[in-house]
Design a protein around this motif. Sequence first.
Motif, PDB file in Angstrom:
ATOM      1  N   THR A   1       0.733  -1.042   0.032  1.00  0.00           N
ATOM      2  CA  THR A   1      -0.009  -0.202  -0.080  1.00  0.00           C
ATOM      3  C   THR A   1       0.880   1.425  -0.097  1.00  0.00           C
ATOM      4  O   THR A   1       0.285   2.101   0.067  1.00  0.00           O
ATOM      5  CB  THR A   1      -0.772   0.068   1.061  1.00  0.00           C
ATOM      6  OG1 THR A   1      -0.153  -0.303   2.198  1.00  0.00           O
ATOM      7  CG2 THR A   1      -2.163  -0.961   0.957  1.00  0.00           C
ATOM      8  N   SER A   2       2.161   1.111  -0.167  1.00  0.00           N
ATOM      9  CA  SER A   2       3.134   2.144  -0.476  1.00  0.00           C
ATOM     10  C   SER A   2       2.563   3.016  -1.364  1.00  0.00           C
ATOM     11  O   SER A   2       2.034   2.743  -2.491  1.00  0.00           O
ATOM     12  CB  SER A   2       4.394   1.826  -0.841  1.00  0.00           C
ATOM     13  OG  SER A   2       5.178   2.819  -1.273  1.00  0.00           O
ATOM     14  N   PRO A   3       2.544   4.533  -1.072  1.00  0.00           N
ATOM     15  CA  PRO A   3       1.740   5.353  -2.033  1.00  0.00           C
ATOM     16  C   PRO A   3       2.637   5.447  -3.232  1.00  0.00           C
ATOM     17  O   PRO A   3       2.106   6.074  -4.282  1.00  0.00           O
ATOM     18  CB  PRO A   3       1.814   6.712  -1.061  1.00  0.00           C
ATOM     19  CG  PRO A   3       2.709   6.324   0.143  1.00  0.00           C
ATOM     20  CD  PRO A   3       2.712   4.921   0.116  1.00  0.00           C
ATOM     21  N   PHE A   4       3.946   5.163  -3.298  1.00  0.00           N
ATOM     22  CA  PHE A   4       4.661   5.374  -4.520  1.00  0.00           C
ATOM     23  C   PHE A   4       4.305   4.165  -5.534  1.00  0.00           C
ATOM     24  O   PHE A   4       5.048   4.521  -6.552  1.00  0.00           O
ATOM     25  CB  PHE A   4       5.990   5.738  -4.149  1.00  0.00           C
ATOM     26  CG  PHE A   4       6.102   7.106  -3.392  1.00  0.00           C
ATOM     27  CD1 PHE A   4       5.637   8.188  -3.832  1.00  0.00           C
ATOM     28  CD2 PHE A   4       6.444   6.952  -1.869  1.00  0.00           C
ATOM     29  CE1 PHE A   4       5.689   9.212  -3.305  1.00  0.00           C
ATOM     30  CE2 PHE A   4       6.330   8.083  -1.358  1.00  0.00           C
ATOM     31  CZ  PHE A   4       5.863   9.567  -1.690  1.00  0.00           C
ATOM     32  N   ASN A   5       3.844   3.139  -5.179  1.00  0.00           N
ATOM     33  CA  ASN A   5       3.533   2.472  -6.108  1.00  0.00           C
ATOM     34  C   ASN A   5       2.404   2.785  -6.845  1.00  0.00           C
ATOM     35  O   ASN A   5       1.097   2.162  -6.778  1.00  0.00           O
ATOM     36  CB  ASN A   5       3.365   0.897  -5.428  1.00  0.00           C
ATOM     37  CG  ASN A   5       4.426   0.345  -5.011  1.00  0.00           C
ATOM     38  OD1 ASN A   5       5.595   0.438  -5.600  1.00  0.00           O
ATOM     39  ND2 ASN A   5       4.455  -0.147  -3.790  1.00  0.00           N
TER      40      ASN A   5
ATOM     41  N   ARG B   1      -0.222  -3.073   4.457  1.00  0.00           N
ATOM     42  CA  ARG B   1      -0.350  -1.816   5.351  1.00  0.00           C
ATOM     43  C   ARG B   1      -0.223  -2.331   6.811  1.00  0.00           C
ATOM     44  O   ARG B   1      -0.781  -3.387   6.921  1.00  0.00           O
ATOM     45  CB  ARG B   1      -1.650  -0.996   4.940  1.00  0.00           C
ATOM     46  CG  ARG B   1      -2.055  -0.382   6.200  1.00  0.00           C
ATOM     47  CD  ARG B   1      -2.632   0.971   5.886  1.00  0.00           C
ATOM     48  NE  ARG B   1      -2.150   1.461   4.524  1.00  0.00           N
ATOM     49  CZ  ARG B   1      -2.979   2.553   3.958  1.00  0.00           C
ATOM     50  NH1 ARG B   1      -3.851   3.026   4.488  1.00  0.00           N
ATOM     51  NH2 ARG B   1      -2.248   2.798   2.963  1.00  0.00           N
TER      52      ARG B   1
ATOM     53  N   LYS C   1      -2.462   6.169  -3.987  1.00  0.00           N
ATOM     54  CA  LYS C   1      -3.166   5.535  -2.884  1.00  0.00           C
ATOM     55  C   LYS C   1      -3.418   6.491  -1.567  1.00  0.00           C
ATOM     56  O   LYS C   1      -2.766   7.287  -1.416  1.00  0.00           O
ATOM     57  CB  LYS C   1      -2.608   4.303  -2.072  1.00  0.00           C
ATOM     58  CG  LYS C   1      -2.385   3.306  -3.265  1.00  0.00           C
ATOM     59  CD  LYS C   1      -3.172   1.998  -3.403  1.00  0.00           C
ATOM     60  CE  LYS C   1      -3.139   1.296  -4.441  1.00  0.00           C
ATOM     61  NZ  LYS C   1      -1.633   0.614  -4.501  1.00  0.00           N
ATOM     62  N   SER C   2      -4.565   6.306  -0.762  1.00  0.00           N
ATOM     63  CA  SER C   2      -4.832   7.253   0.185  1.00  0.00           C
ATOM     64  C   SER C   2      -3.515   7.390   1.277  1.00  0.00           C
ATOM     65  O   SER C   2      -3.597   8.063   1.907  1.00  0.00           O
ATOM     66  CB  SER C   2      -6.132   6.586   0.911  1.00  0.00           C
ATOM     67  OG  SER C   2      -5.716   5.316   1.590  1.00  0.00           O
ATOM     68  N   GLY C   3      -2.533   6.145   1.275  1.00  0.00           N
ATOM     69  CA  GLY C   3      -1.704   6.281   2.030  1.00  0.00           C
ATOM     70  C   GLY C   3      -0.647   7.457   1.983  1.00  0.00           C
ATOM     71  O   GLY C   3      -0.089   8.120   2.863  1.00  0.00           O
ATOM     72  N   LEU C   4      -0.705   7.981   0.870  1.00  0.00           N
ATOM     73  CA  LEU C   4      -0.308   9.281   0.455  1.00  0.00           C
ATOM     74  C   LEU C   4      -0.409  10.488   1.268  1.00  0.00           C
ATOM     75  O   LEU C   4       0.263  11.318   1.893  1.00  0.00           O
ATOM     76  CB  LEU C   4       0.000   9.768  -1.012  1.00  0.00           C
ATOM     77  CG  LEU C   4       0.941  10.428  -1.525  1.00  0.00           C
ATOM     78  CD1 LEU C   4       2.477   9.775  -1.277  1.00  0.00           C
ATOM     79  CD2 LEU C   4       0.744  10.773  -3.166  1.00  0.00           C
TER      80      LEU C   4
ATOM     81  N   GLU D   1      -1.880  10.168   4.058  1.00  0.00           N
ATOM     82  CA  GLU D   1      -1.802   9.916   5.354  1.00  0.00           C
ATOM     83  C   GLU D   1      -0.419  10.561   5.881  1.00  0.00           C
ATOM     84  O   GLU D   1      -0.225  11.053   6.871  1.00  0.00           O
ATOM     85  CB  GLU D   1      -1.854   8.705   5.833  1.00  0.00           C
ATOM     86  CG  GLU D   1      -3.315   8.018   5.826  1.00  0.00           C
ATOM     87  CD  GLU D   1      -3.392   6.636   5.801  1.00  0.00           C
ATOM     88  OE1 GLU D   1      -2.353   5.759   6.448  1.00  0.00           O
ATOM     89  OE2 GLU D   1      -4.333   6.091   5.586  1.00  0.00           O
ATOM     90  N   ILE D   2       0.708  10.455   4.715  1.00  0.00           N
ATOM     91  CA  ILE D   2       1.917  10.848   5.261  1.00  0.00           C
ATOM     92  C   ILE D   2       2.202  12.516   4.840  1.00  0.00           C
ATOM     93  O   ILE D   2       3.070  12.960   5.537  1.00  0.00           O
ATOM     94  CB  ILE D   2       3.083   9.936   4.832  1.00  0.00           C
ATOM     95  CG1 ILE D   2       3.274   9.891   3.302  1.00  0.00           C
ATOM     96  CG2 ILE D   2       2.999   8.604   5.604  1.00  0.00           C
ATOM     97  CD1 ILE D   2       4.491   9.429   2.769  1.00  0.00           C
TER      98      ILE D   2
END
Lengths: 299, 299
Positions: free
Chosen positions: A85-89, A117, B179-182, B184-185
């Motif tokens: 779930t890394s945003p950079f993928n 995640r 992704k939404s992960g981005l 979050e950080i």
Amino acid sequence: MNSYQPLKKGIEQGDFRILARALTLVENEIEPSSALLQSISIQNAIPVIGITGPPGAGKSTLVNEIVNCFVNKDKKVAILAVDPTSPFNFGSLLGDRIRMAQQFNNPNVYIRSIATRGALGGVSIKTLEMIDVLRAAKFDLIIVETVGVGQSEVEIAGLADKTIVVLVPESGDEIQNIKSGLMEIAQAFVVNKADREGADMFANNLKKMIHQQTAEIPVFKTIADKKNGILELYNWIIKPIDKVNDRRKFLLAEKALRIIQHYKMQDIDKKQLRLAIEEAALKPDFNIYKFVEGWIKHS
Amino acid sequence: MNSYQPLKKGIEQGDFRILARALTLVENEIEPSSALLQSISIQNAIPVIGITGPPGAGKSTLVNEIVNCFVNKDKKVAILAVDPTSPFNFGSLLGDRIRMAQQFNNPNVYIRSIATRGALGGVSIKTLEMIDVLRAAKFDLIIVETVGVGQSEVEIAGLADKTIVVLVPESGDEIQNIKSGLMEIAQAFVVNKADREGADMFANNLKKMIHQQTAEIPVFKTIADKKNGILELYNWIIKPIDKVNDRRKFLLAEKALRIIQHYKMQDIDKKQLRLAIEEAALKPDFNIYKFVEGWIKHS
């Protein structure tokens, strides 16, 4: 009754519906997951193949072709797709799923995605446990596909019996910069899209680089979307693994450490910790290391 | 005598030579590192800015310009460059260092690289500890630069007070897939190389996407190598942070958990574990989860 017995039985009979339920319990740590893990017969002889590489290297197409080889010989294959779930993928995970679509209706192929995640050592313990559940379901091969871009993916790849790193000729310029970490996790390299310009030079440079460090890692050239070069790779995959060779010993110890870490963190009341730290942090001489030492002593 | 006192004193006086030594002790867990960590006065008011983004986004050039802003106002800046040893960062770390070269001789700028190699929760604990040492050295700003490609980098970024995610217009096609992960950080996005084609559309799409989720994250446009758009970013960086806001509380608890995890794993004799597991694994009914439970009970 919260018994693990019917789950265990269903898994060992290869019932995909029960397998799916068991994997969900393990993934989310819902009982009887721990009893189940301790009771199932984990077939350590089943090879777990890690397939990793940068986005766009053609991993899914390659996995598809490898699976075909096994299925054509009436073998059962499980695929665990680790979706970081890394945003950079920004990756094309959806596209990957589409490329794998032909396998979804195959009764000898089980496909499961897992999100990684969740921080704090939880990144890969679930993956390890889910692989072990699959190992009890008597597949002939388990493939763990990860997008190879981060440390955690490398860790997972490093816990497979054999890890294949898929590259494409375009990586050519940067080959000098491939870190030795790659050598540590790869038991084989695949140069995919080998019909592209510069593929031979790329493969040769890669071989040269490998030979400086170790002579044991093969480099395969494939054109997965033309089913080219797959058989050589398949033959390498099915080569038996020593049951307790050095690598296996190392992997077992690593795995045990992860499980221990997970167990040890379970008895920490995170809510209480948070409340305590919120209060302590207001003091002007707050030092988190002192706080932690005190907290461990008193809990 | 293994006293931490001279180290503590040197750090607090801003002696870069002693600071470097202390960081090395902490990085490698050489005593008196733990006594040092417990004794130093960690200035939680010093902002820690995480800067992350894919390779090639221009992070180093941007960091360089941000540092210039601070240095021009006689402020002291520390840069911790987290060098992920992930094999897929074919990245241009050497190039990055060259781009930062103008800062190396600046007496108000301290630059340190840290490798994140080393699994098992060890990925970021060292980074956290090293940031705390820097926090005791009375810098005005601490920048933690990571290549944003993996989970562990995201974790580190998530532990900074403010994290800036640097993107370039080329990421345009894939923006739907962020992704939404981005979210979050990131506390802010920078669209760097904003003179490139499609930059405005990219920034607008990004803003739209952010607004669907939260209205609070600004998007800055910069052309770092032309020193363009830096001032706006600088003004955002220097905005004070609440001392104990919700995010800070969350970060503190996360950090404490990591430290606890680290402490808890320290009393495990890895050599003994490995020997025990090698023996146990030879038995036909070996189950690693049962093994771990027994091992924890008896040790």
